[in-house]
Design an enzyme around this catalytic site. Structure first.
Site, PDB file in Angstrom:
ATOM      1  N   GLY A   8       0.843  -1.203   0.000  1.00  0.00           N
ATOM      2  CA  GLY A   8       0.000   0.000   0.000  1.00  0.00           C
ATOM      3  C   GLY A   8       0.870   1.241   0.000  1.00  0.00           C
ATOM      4  O   GLY A   8       0.484   2.287   0.522  1.00  0.00           O
ATOM      5  N   GLY A  11      -0.446   4.648  -0.826  1.00  0.00           N
ATOM      6  CA  GLY A  11      -1.576   5.147  -0.043  1.00  0.00           C
ATOM      7  C   GLY A  11      -1.146   6.183   0.989  1.00  0.00           C
ATOM      8  O   GLY A  11       0.045   6.468   1.140  1.00  0.00           O
ATOM      9  N   GLY A  95      -1.777  -2.924   9.773  1.00  0.00           N
ATOM     10  CA  GLY A  95      -2.630  -1.905  10.382  1.00  0.00           C
ATOM     11  C   GLY A  95      -3.936  -1.761   9.630  1.00  0.00           C
ATOM     12  O   GLY A  95      -4.749  -0.902   9.945  1.00  0.00           O
ATOM     13  N   THR A  97      -7.629  -2.103   8.520  1.00  0.00           N
ATOM     14  CA  THR A  97      -8.822  -2.329   9.341  1.00  0.00           C
ATOM     15  C   THR A  97      -9.986  -2.837   8.473  1.00  0.00           C
ATOM     16  O   THR A  97      -9.899  -2.838   7.244  1.00  0.00           O
ATOM     17  CB  THR A  97      -9.250  -1.028  10.055  1.00  0.00           C
ATOM     18  OG1 THR A  97      -9.509  -0.028   9.059  1.00  0.00           O
ATOM     19  CG2 THR A  97      -8.180  -0.540  10.999  1.00  0.00           C
ATOM     20  N   ASN A 121      -4.837   0.601  15.697  1.00  0.00           N
ATOM     21  CA  ASN A 121      -4.304   1.947  15.900  1.00  0.00           C
ATOM     22  C   ASN A 121      -2.902   1.826  16.491  1.00  0.00           C
ATOM     23  O   ASN A 121      -2.708   1.167  17.503  1.00  0.00           O
ATOM     24  CB  ASN A 121      -5.229   2.722  16.845  1.00  0.00           C
ATOM     25  CG  ASN A 121      -4.950   4.195  16.809  1.00  0.00           C
ATOM     26  OD1 ASN A 121      -3.813   4.612  17.048  1.00  0.00           O
ATOM     27  ND2 ASN A 121      -5.950   4.994  16.515  1.00  0.00           N
ATOM     28  N   HIS A 153     -13.622  10.611  10.827  1.00  0.00           N
ATOM     29  CA  HIS A 153     -12.495  10.411   9.906  1.00  0.00           C
ATOM     30  C   HIS A 153     -12.749  11.149   8.602  1.00  0.00           C
ATOM     31  O   HIS A 153     -13.902  11.479   8.288  1.00  0.00           O
ATOM     32  CB  HIS A 153     -12.285   8.921   9.598  1.00  0.00           C
ATOM     33  CG  HIS A 153     -11.607   8.169  10.702  1.00  0.00           C
ATOM     34  ND1 HIS A 153     -12.305   7.609  11.745  1.00  0.00           N
ATOM     35  CD2 HIS A 153     -10.296   7.894  10.938  1.00  0.00           C
ATOM     36  CE1 HIS A 153     -11.449   7.019  12.581  1.00  0.00           C
ATOM     37  NE2 HIS A 153     -10.226   7.184  12.114  1.00  0.00           N
ATOM     38  N   LYS A 157     -12.253   7.387   3.967  1.00  0.00           N
ATOM     39  CA  LYS A 157     -12.092   6.146   4.750  1.00  0.00           C
ATOM     40  C   LYS A 157     -13.070   5.079   4.258  1.00  0.00           C
ATOM     41  O   LYS A 157     -14.238   5.365   4.022  1.00  0.00           O
ATOM     42  CB  LYS A 157     -12.301   6.435   6.242  1.00  0.00           C
ATOM     43  CG  LYS A 157     -12.104   5.196   7.094  1.00  0.00           C
ATOM     44  CD  LYS A 157     -11.849   5.527   8.552  1.00  0.00           C
ATOM     45  CE  LYS A 157     -11.712   4.258   9.391  1.00  0.00           C
ATOM     46  NZ  LYS A 157     -10.584   3.413   8.972  1.00  0.00           N
ATOM     47  N   GLY A 163     -11.716   0.742  12.914  1.00  0.00           N
ATOM     48  CA  GLY A 163     -11.125  -0.357  13.694  1.00  0.00           C
ATOM     49  C   GLY A 163     -10.828   0.097  15.117  1.00  0.00           C
ATOM     50  O   GLY A 163     -10.980  -0.673  16.071  1.00  0.00           O
TER      51      GLY A 163
HETATM   52  P1  NAD Z   1      -5.360   4.511   1.213  1.00  0.00           P
HETATM   53  O1  NAD Z   1      -6.568   4.158   0.428  1.00  0.00           O
HETATM   54  O2  NAD Z   1      -4.826   5.901   1.149  1.00  0.00           O
HETATM   55  O3  NAD Z   1      -4.148   3.531   0.838  1.00  0.00           O
HETATM   56  C1  NAD Z   1      -4.292   2.155   0.613  1.00  0.00           C
HETATM   57  C2  NAD Z   1      -3.297   1.769  -0.484  1.00  0.00           C
HETATM   58  O4  NAD Z   1      -3.357   0.361  -0.649  1.00  0.00           O
HETATM   59  C3  NAD Z   1      -3.611   2.422  -1.829  1.00  0.00           C
HETATM   60  O5  NAD Z   1      -2.406   2.841  -2.466  1.00  0.00           O
HETATM   61  C4  NAD Z   1      -4.276   1.291  -2.617  1.00  0.00           C
HETATM   62  O6  NAD Z   1      -4.048   1.386  -4.002  1.00  0.00           O
HETATM   63  C5  NAD Z   1      -3.576   0.076  -2.019  1.00  0.00           C
HETATM   64  N1  NAD Z   1      -4.450  -1.103  -2.137  1.00  0.00           N
HETATM   65  C6  NAD Z   1      -5.630  -1.302  -1.514  1.00  0.00           C
HETATM   66  N2  NAD Z   1      -6.170  -2.467  -1.905  1.00  0.00           N
HETATM   67  C7  NAD Z   1      -5.307  -3.017  -2.793  1.00  0.00           C
HETATM   68  C8  NAD Z   1      -5.290  -4.216  -3.543  1.00  0.00           C
HETATM   69  N3  NAD Z   1      -6.306  -5.093  -3.449  1.00  0.00           N
HETATM   70  N4  NAD Z   1      -4.243  -4.451  -4.369  1.00  0.00           N
HETATM   71  C9  NAD Z   1      -3.221  -3.562  -4.452  1.00  0.00           C
HETATM   72  N5  NAD Z   1      -3.172  -2.408  -3.766  1.00  0.00           N
HETATM   73  C10 NAD Z   1      -4.207  -2.149  -2.934  1.00  0.00           C
HETATM   74  O7  NAD Z   1      -5.725   4.124   2.720  1.00  0.00           O
HETATM   75  P2  NAD Z   1      -4.948   4.570   4.064  1.00  0.00           P
HETATM   76  O8  NAD Z   1      -5.594   5.777   4.634  1.00  0.00           O
HETATM   77  O9  NAD Z   1      -3.482   4.563   3.826  1.00  0.00           O
HETATM   78  O10 NAD Z   1      -5.345   3.348   5.021  1.00  0.00           O
HETATM   79  C11 NAD Z   1      -4.997   2.014   4.695  1.00  0.00           C
HETATM   80  C12 NAD Z   1      -5.523   1.084   5.782  1.00  0.00           C
HETATM   81  O11 NAD Z   1      -4.872   1.386   7.039  1.00  0.00           O
HETATM   82  C13 NAD Z   1      -7.031   1.243   6.064  1.00  0.00           C
HETATM   83  O12 NAD Z   1      -7.570  -0.021   6.361  1.00  0.00           O
HETATM   84  C14 NAD Z   1      -7.068   2.156   7.278  1.00  0.00           C
HETATM   85  O13 NAD Z   1      -8.239   2.010   8.047  1.00  0.00           O
HETATM   86  C15 NAD Z   1      -5.848   1.661   8.025  1.00  0.00           C
HETATM   87  N6  NAD Z   1      -5.262   2.598   8.988  1.00  0.00           N
HETATM   88  C16 NAD Z   1      -4.744   2.057  10.114  1.00  0.00           C
HETATM   89  C17 NAD Z   1      -4.112   2.851  11.040  1.00  0.00           C
HETATM   90  C18 NAD Z   1      -3.521   2.225  12.269  1.00  0.00           C
HETATM   91  O14 NAD Z   1      -2.953   2.940  13.116  1.00  0.00           O
HETATM   92  N7  NAD Z   1      -3.598   0.903  12.410  1.00  0.00           N
HETATM   93  C19 NAD Z   1      -4.010   4.237  10.812  1.00  0.00           C
HETATM   94  C20 NAD Z   1      -4.529   4.765   9.630  1.00  0.00           C
HETATM   95  C21 NAD Z   1      -5.152   3.924   8.709  1.00  0.00           C
END
Ligand code: NAD
Length: 264
Positions: A8, A11, A95, A97, A121, A153, A157, A163
């Site tokens: 990712g 992202g 991470g 969710t 988180n 958020h 999202k 999560g």
């Molecule tokens: P985002 O959409 O900006 O980024 C996700 C990336 O993954 C994108 O570049 C997308 O192209 C890629 N991706 C998604 N599905 C794919 C697939 N099937 N094949 C190839 N690439 C794929 O999202 P984000 O804001 O970066 O969040 C990502 C995840 O992390 C979410 O589930 C979010 O809830 C979670 N998150 C967790 C925390 C934490 O502290 N644990 C904090 C923020 C976000």
């Protein structure tokens, strides 16, 4: 030195992790995983030598000590299929969710052979709050205090409730000696009738660029207790994820949480 593959990487979170990794000398991003292959300047601008598509994730994982996953529910599922075998002898920090039950089960199975750390988180503050919220819920009791969780958020999202909201709900339920599944109530609309005893309500606000805000309300007859957390910058989660990756590198197979990495 901990070598990382980031799934990712294009992202919001993937970029934040790669950017913060550049500022540290104990981690190095050796590969990225995304929707499409990138090399040369396009990959370098993301902070890694090359990006491979998710179907070829095993190549990226083979070059790394720890795979850091911030994709989507579908992304994590595909990642485990594509690179699960290559993860043996390595470690996974995820991470992502909103995972479905099958992906959760696959993560649990993988942890028999791989060190797996998952957290809804990665912030220190939220992980301290998870402990406090369980304690508060237990001390106040469900008979006199109704628990409601409100989260906000950014509009992009993918999942709701967040999560983190669910983890906070689990903490409330744990503190009361109950299971969240039986008590969870997502939003309210229409002729809802009286609030059921003990239920834990979830409310999701979406919009703008809110990085993440969570409020846990304990509503009593004569007082309200509120616990609130606001993430101000995505680097907060990226920093926690890198901390988790360095801590996990070289650990025995098993299922770990941020609580373990932070020594809480
Ligand atoms: P985002 O959409 O900006 O980024 C996700 C990336 O993954 C994108 O570049 C997308 O192209 C890629 N991706 C998604 N599905 C794919 C697939 N099937 N094949 C190839 N690439 C794929 O999202 P984000 O804001 O970066 O969040 C990502 C995840 O992390 C979410 O589930 C979010 O809830 C979670 N998150 C967790 C925390 C934490 O502290 N644990 C904090 C923020 C976000």
């Amino acid at each position: 030195m901990t070598n990382l593959a980031i799934a990712g990487i294009r992202g919001r979170m993937g970029q934040a992790v790669a950017q913060l990794a550049r500022e540290r000398d104990d981690v190095r991003v050796v590969a990225g995983i995304g929707r499409e292959a990138l090399s040369g300047d396009a990959a370098e601008s993301l902070g890694c030598p090359a990006v491979v598509p998710l179907a070829r994730a095993a190549e990226a994982v083979a070059a790394a000590d720890v795979l850091v996953d911030f994709t989507s529910a579908a992304g994590t599922r595909e990642l485990l299929e594509a690179a699960g075998a290559t993860l043996r002898g390595r470690a996974l920090v995820t991470g992502t969710t909103g995972l479905d039950d099958a992906t959760e089960a696959a993560l649990a199975a993988l942890s028999g052979e791989v060190a797996v750390l998952s957290a809804a988180n990665f912030s220190v503050g939220v992980n301290v709050l998870l402990e406090l919220v369980a304690r508060i819920a237990g001390a106040l009791g469900e008979a006199s205090y109704d628990a409601e969780i409100v989260e906000a958020h950014h509009g992009a999202k993918a999942d709701a409730p967040s999560g983190t909201a669910l983890a906070l709900g689990q903490a409330v339920a744990r503190g009361r000696g109950r299971s969240l599944e039986a008590l969870r109530r997502d939003g309210r609309s229409g002729q809802t009738g009286e609030r059921a005893a003990g239920e834990i309500g979830f409310h999701a606000v979406r919009g703008g660029r809110v990085v993440g805000e969570h409020r846990v309300l304990f509503l009593g007859a004569r007082e309200t207790v509120e616990v609130r957390h606001e993430a101000l910058d995505r680097a907060l989660f990226a920093d926690g994820a890198l901390r988790a990756a360095v801590w996990l590198h070289g650990r025995a197979p098993g299922r770990y949480g941020m609580k373990d990495a932070l020594g809480l």
